[in-house]
Design a protein around this motif. Sequence first.
Motif, PDB file in Angstrom:
ATOM      1  N   THR A 190       0.853  -1.182   0.000  1.00 27.04           N
ATOM      2  CA  THR A 190       0.000   0.000   0.000  1.00 27.04           C
ATOM      3  C   THR A 190       0.889   1.232   0.000  1.00 27.04           C
ATOM      4  O   THR A 190       2.002   1.226   0.530  1.00 27.04           O
ATOM      5  N   GLY A 191       0.387   2.296  -0.645  1.00 31.48           N
ATOM      6  CA  GLY A 191       1.124   3.551  -0.660  1.00 31.48           C
ATOM      7  C   GLY A 191       2.102   3.714  -1.792  1.00 31.48           C
ATOM      8  O   GLY A 191       2.854   4.698  -1.815  1.00 31.48           O
ATOM      9  N   PRO A 196       7.526   8.820  -6.065  1.00 34.33           N
ATOM     10  CA  PRO A 196       8.428   7.963  -6.846  1.00 34.33           C
ATOM     11  C   PRO A 196       9.450   7.299  -5.939  1.00 34.33           C
ATOM     12  O   PRO A 196       9.999   7.920  -5.038  1.00 34.33           O
ATOM     13  N   GLY A 197       9.722   6.057  -6.184  1.00 34.95           N
ATOM     14  CA  GLY A 197      10.614   5.291  -5.341  1.00 34.95           C
ATOM     15  C   GLY A 197       9.838   4.228  -4.589  1.00 34.95           C
ATOM     16  O   GLY A 197       8.609   4.207  -4.597  1.00 34.95           O
ATOM     17  N   PHE A 198      10.567   3.354  -3.938  1.00 33.75           N
ATOM     18  CA  PHE A 198       9.933   2.276  -3.182  1.00 33.75           C
ATOM     19  C   PHE A 198       9.556   2.820  -1.814  1.00 33.75           C
ATOM     20  O   PHE A 198      10.341   2.790  -0.868  1.00 33.75           O
ATOM     21  N   CYS A 199       8.325   3.332  -1.705  1.00 31.97           N
ATOM     22  CA  CYS A 199       7.860   4.010  -0.489  1.00 31.97           C
ATOM     23  C   CYS A 199       6.535   3.449   0.011  1.00 31.97           C
ATOM     24  O   CYS A 199       5.573   4.200   0.243  1.00 31.97           O
ATOM     25  N   GLN A 221      -1.071 -11.034   7.220  1.00 33.51           N
ATOM     26  CA  GLN A 221      -0.050 -10.365   8.025  1.00 33.51           C
ATOM     27  C   GLN A 221       0.190  -8.955   7.475  1.00 33.51           C
ATOM     28  O   GLN A 221       0.401  -8.781   6.269  1.00 33.51           O
ATOM     29  N   THR A 222       0.158  -7.973   8.349  1.00 32.84           N
ATOM     30  CA  THR A 222       0.402  -6.589   7.949  1.00 32.84           C
ATOM     31  C   THR A 222       1.696  -6.084   8.570  1.00 32.84           C
ATOM     32  O   THR A 222       1.879  -6.165   9.792  1.00 32.84           O
ATOM     33  N   ILE A 223       2.596  -5.612   7.712  1.00 32.32           N
ATOM     34  CA  ILE A 223       3.849  -5.003   8.162  1.00 32.32           C
ATOM     35  C   ILE A 223       3.740  -3.502   7.901  1.00 32.32           C
ATOM     36  O   ILE A 223       3.644  -3.066   6.740  1.00 32.32           O
ATOM     37  N   THR A 224       3.710  -2.722   8.954  1.00 38.31           N
ATOM     38  CA  THR A 224       3.528  -1.281   8.841  1.00 38.31           C
ATOM     39  C   THR A 224       4.887  -0.583   8.780  1.00 38.31           C
ATOM     40  O   THR A 224       5.792  -0.878   9.555  1.00 38.31           O
TER      41      THR A 224
END
Length: 430
Positions: A190-191, A196-199, A221-224
Amino acid sequence: VIRTGTSGGVFSATGGLTIGTASGTITPGAAGTYTVTLTFAAANGCPAVTATANVTIGDNTPPVLTVPPTANIECSASKLPSNTGQATATDNCTASPTITYNTPDVITPGNCTNRYTITRTWTATDAAGNSSTGTQTINVDDKTPPVIICSNFSVATPSNIPEPDSTTVTATDNGCSGTISIAMINETYTGLAGKPGFCPTSVIRTWEATDACGNKSTCVQTITVKDVSKCAVCQSIVPFFPVILTGYPDSLWKSPNVSRAGICCGASGPPPPRCISFNILLDKDAVGLIFTIPTGAIPGGALYYHIDCGTPQKVGDLICLQGDKFYTLTFCEPGNNPNTYAIQSISGITGSSGLTTRADANCKGQLSFTGVNPGSVTWTVVTPNDQKYLSYLSCTNCLNPIFTPDSLAPATIVYKVCGTVSGSLVCNGQ
């Protein structure tokens, strides 16, 4: 007892045998040998007279045995008669025949560890040793999926996102035997459209647990990600586009007509470059991509782009990349003339995601693959490690075999197909 001669007298018997005192009629009882006595009392000056005879009562009739009906139970349930059923019996002489069952039971394996049939032999025996037997069928199955629990957690930045780790997931079964396998079956971010970029602001992974009989359950599983403020590789004015190609390994994405602006990856002039950026997530079956500029005024000279700010790549050339990964593509050249941009995903061998059917010859299914030269195809069995399961395929040198299981088929079979990739765009033989 038949009396001949003088009438009268009184009958009696030993050992509890019931006999009519006047008639001599015997009521059958327990088997055995008894003494019957006929007594004439003294009368008219004559002394008392007795006569004896041995009477043997036999029992040649076995008990009538009633076995419990067929029982269908889960593998975690008790196999004792208190749960699966108790046999009963009646007898013509013995009030309560002895009832037993043979141990150990006869076990007939099924197509997985926790699926089998118990054949239980019951025996009823009376006091005379007569016996009768009968069998009961107990079908044991495992239809309960395992319980899987995912652990959620946070990381500081996108660069701290760990590789998938099954130790962050726990799975337990219903008390039955066999190994539980745990695998990640899906991953989404998500996001990615934020900058631009791996964010990514979070990673959502779906895990699947499979028990020995193929029952499955999943958890999410959610990794925030706590901080994405420093992950961008471009200035905020750089136009960028998310290009999510999951599910489309062989596809072409085109941008709208757009002008470049700003700097990415520390690009420099003179003259000052202007950049555009693309956040690309390739499908798991993709093996590379081609970046082109279909329309608009093309900047002069050799044109190059960058993947993750790395080595320059020539526009229009194939670059081989691992599928199911995120990449930041940046293109920087002087000028801000509008152009459209295209990203072509290159597919490797693709095919069936899986086939679910019953262990029944009447339940067939077809497996299919594309992207391989037909004459080069070979199939092998990966799991279980036994090539005899190739016999379930209608052919082992074709792209679209028919899968036909039987009652002995294991819960899960993993096949591998290999061959020469068709077409002219090939990455590392894939």
